[in-house]
Design a protein around this motif. Sequence first.
Motif, PDB file in Angstrom:
ATOM      1  N   SER A  17     -26.834  22.429 -17.290  1.00  0.00           N
ATOM      2  CA  SER A  17     -27.116  21.101 -16.742  1.00  0.00           C
ATOM      3  C   SER A  17     -28.464  21.072 -16.024  1.00  0.00           C
ATOM      4  O   SER A  17     -28.979  22.106 -15.599  1.00  0.00           O
ATOM      5  N   GLU A  18     -28.998  19.864 -15.886  1.00  0.00           N
ATOM      6  CA  GLU A  18     -30.322  19.676 -15.282  1.00  0.00           C
ATOM      7  C   GLU A  18     -30.226  18.961 -13.943  1.00  0.00           C
ATOM      8  O   GLU A  18     -29.325  18.145 -13.719  1.00  0.00           O
ATOM      9  N   ASP A  19     -31.180  19.249 -13.067  1.00  0.00           N
ATOM     10  CA  ASP A  19     -31.306  18.528 -11.798  1.00  0.00           C
ATOM     11  C   ASP A  19     -31.582  17.061 -12.084  1.00  0.00           C
ATOM     12  O   ASP A  19     -32.125  16.711 -13.135  1.00  0.00           O
ATOM     13  N   ILE A  20     -31.233  16.219 -11.123  1.00  0.00           N
ATOM     14  CA  ILE A  20     -31.496  14.789 -11.248  1.00  0.00           C
ATOM     15  C   ILE A  20     -32.464  14.349 -10.146  1.00  0.00           C
ATOM     16  O   ILE A  20     -32.532  14.981  -9.092  1.00  0.00           O
ATOM     17  N   PRO A  21     -33.202  13.246 -10.365  1.00  0.00           N
ATOM     18  CA  PRO A  21     -34.090  12.741  -9.308  1.00  0.00           C
ATOM     19  C   PRO A  21     -33.277  12.079  -8.197  1.00  0.00           C
ATOM     20  O   PRO A  21     -32.117  11.692  -8.395  1.00  0.00           O
ATOM     21  N   THR A  22     -33.872  11.926  -7.033  1.00  0.00           N
ATOM     22  CA  THR A  22     -33.174  11.315  -5.900  1.00  0.00           C
ATOM     23  C   THR A  22     -32.791   9.868  -6.178  1.00  0.00           C
ATOM     24  O   THR A  22     -31.834   9.363  -5.611  1.00  0.00           O
ATOM     25  N   ASP A  23     -33.517   9.213  -7.074  1.00  0.00           N
ATOM     26  CA  ASP A  23     -33.219   7.818  -7.401  1.00  0.00           C
ATOM     27  C   ASP A  23     -32.430   7.697  -8.712  1.00  0.00           C
ATOM     28  O   ASP A  23     -32.546   6.701  -9.410  1.00  0.00           O
ATOM     29  N   TYR A  24     -31.616   8.682  -9.018  1.00  0.00           N
ATOM     30  CA  TYR A  24     -30.821   8.673 -10.246  1.00  0.00           C
ATOM     31  C   TYR A  24     -29.989   7.389 -10.297  1.00  0.00           C
ATOM     32  O   TYR A  24     -29.234   7.091  -9.358  1.00  0.00           O
TER      33      TYR A  24
END
Length: 184
Positions: A17-24
Amino acid sequence: MYLPIYIYGHPVLRKVSEDIPTDYPGLTKFLEDMFQTMDEADGVGLAAPQVGKNIRIFVVDGNAFEEMDPSCKGFRKAFINAHILERSGDEISRNEGCLSIPGIHEDVKRKNKIRIAYRDENGEQQEEEYEGIKAWIIQHEYDHLDGILFTDHLSALKKRILKNKLNNLSLGKFKAAYRVVLPK
C-alpha cells in the motif's frame, strides 16, 4: 457505510500500500466506514487493503482484550501512513485470526514491542511505542499494508496442512457473518 471485506486469494491483499496526502478526498468518511465495518464484522482491526484500497491506513479496537490487558480499554484509533520504525523485545506467540481469512486461527510469533510513526485522525504526525497485545494487534494490521497475511508467518508444514482450507476460502466455500468480495 458497511464495506465488504476482501477474502484470501484476492490480489488486493498482496499489494504493498501507498501513503496518502493529508488532503486525501473522503478520508473522514472512509475512516468512519472502516470503524463501522470492523465493528459489524466483530474484528479488532481492519486494514484498508481488506476493503479493497491499497492505502496505508488501518483501524484498531483493543477493547475485546481488556480482561487480559487492562491497558487495552479505550484503545481504539486509526493509523494513517503508518510505518513501523522498530520491533524489539521477546518473540511472543499468540493465536491470530483475520477477517479476510474467516474460520482459520493459528499461533503466530511476533516481537513484543514496536515503535511506529503515523498520522492520526486529525492529521497530526505521531511516533509512539506499544507493547504486548497492542503491539500484536498493530503488527497484524500493519502486515496488510505490506501485502502480508498472518498465514505467511506459519511454518511450511502448517501451510501445507491449511492449503485445502485456504483454497476453499478463495472459492467461496465458507460462511461469514459479513459481506465479502471473493477473488475473481
